[in-house]
Design an enzyme around this catalytic site. Sequence first.
Site, PDB file in Angstrom:
ATOM      1  N   ASP A 123     -11.769  15.534  74.814  1.00 33.62           N
ATOM      2  CA  ASP A 123     -12.179  14.499  73.837  1.00 33.62           C
ATOM      3  C   ASP A 123     -12.483  15.021  72.430  1.00 33.62           C
ATOM      4  O   ASP A 123     -13.528  14.669  71.851  1.00 33.62           O
ATOM      5  CB  ASP A 123     -13.399  13.728  74.365  1.00 33.62           C
ATOM      6  N   LYS A 159      -7.994   8.330  79.191  1.00 32.88           N
ATOM      7  CA  LYS A 159      -8.954   7.857  80.194  1.00 32.88           C
ATOM      8  C   LYS A 159      -9.806   6.751  79.602  1.00 32.88           C
ATOM      9  O   LYS A 159      -9.862   6.605  78.379  1.00 32.88           O
ATOM     10  CB  LYS A 159      -9.833   9.013  80.676  1.00 32.88           C
ATOM     11  N   CYS A 214     -18.664  14.091  79.343  1.00 37.46           N
ATOM     12  CA  CYS A 214     -17.246  14.230  79.720  1.00 37.46           C
ATOM     13  C   CYS A 214     -16.866  15.657  80.103  1.00 37.46           C
ATOM     14  O   CYS A 214     -16.051  15.866  80.998  1.00 37.46           O
ATOM     15  CB  CYS A 214     -16.360  13.679  78.610  1.00 37.46           C
TER      16      CYS A 214
END
Length: 203
Positions: free
Chosen positions: A12, A110, A155
Site C-alpha cells: 500500500d 484489495k 495491512c
Amino acid sequence: MHAQNVALILVDLQVDFMPMGMLPVAEGDQVVPIANALMPAYHTVVATQDWHPANHGSFAANHPWRKPGQVIDLHGLPQVLWPIHCVQETWGAEFVAELDTDRITRVFQKGTDPEIDSYSGFFDNGHRKSTGMAEWLRARGIEEVHVLGLAADFCVKFTVLDALKEGFRTTLIREATRGVELEAGDVERAVAEMREAGAEILV
Ligand SMILES: [Zn+2]
C-alpha cells in the site's frame, strides 16, 4: 541479488497513506526511497493496492453518525472505521509518484468488495476470498517473501501473518514500515505478534 525464489512485497505505498493523504501515516513517505533502493535486488516485486469503491463499508462517512476510529460490526466482523481513502480511480489510490513502479512485477488490488475490508494482500479480513497472490507467487516458485510498506499495525501485519499461514518464509523489513498507531505502542505490539508467528524481523 536475492535468489529467484524470494519476492519483495510492497504494501500500500499509495498517496492516501502518505503524510498529506486522507489516511496519513506519520513518516510514511520515508519508506518510499528504501523501497526504491531494495527493488533492484529482487527478481519478483509484488505491490498491494488498497482499491475501494466509494460506498465501501470501512468508511465512517458511509455510516450515519459514525466517525473515524470507532469500531462497528460490519456484516459480522468488527470493523475500524476510517476516513474515506484509496477510492478507485482517484489520485489518493495511486502509488506515490516517487515510487519506481516500473520495477513492480505484479499488482494485487484489495478492498474492492464494499461489504468487507481487506488489510492483508492475500485475503479479505474474513478470509473468505483470496486475492490470488499466494497462488501467483507459488506458481512463480516463490518460497520466501520480504515485506515492507504501510501501515505496520494493519495491512503490513496482516500481510505478514497470512504469508506465514500460506507457508512462505517471511521477513519484515522493519526500517521500511510505519504505523497508524491508533494507540501508542501499536507498532511494537504488531512487530511482536509477527515475530511470535514466525516472521524474521530485519531491523
Ligand atoms: Zn482501506
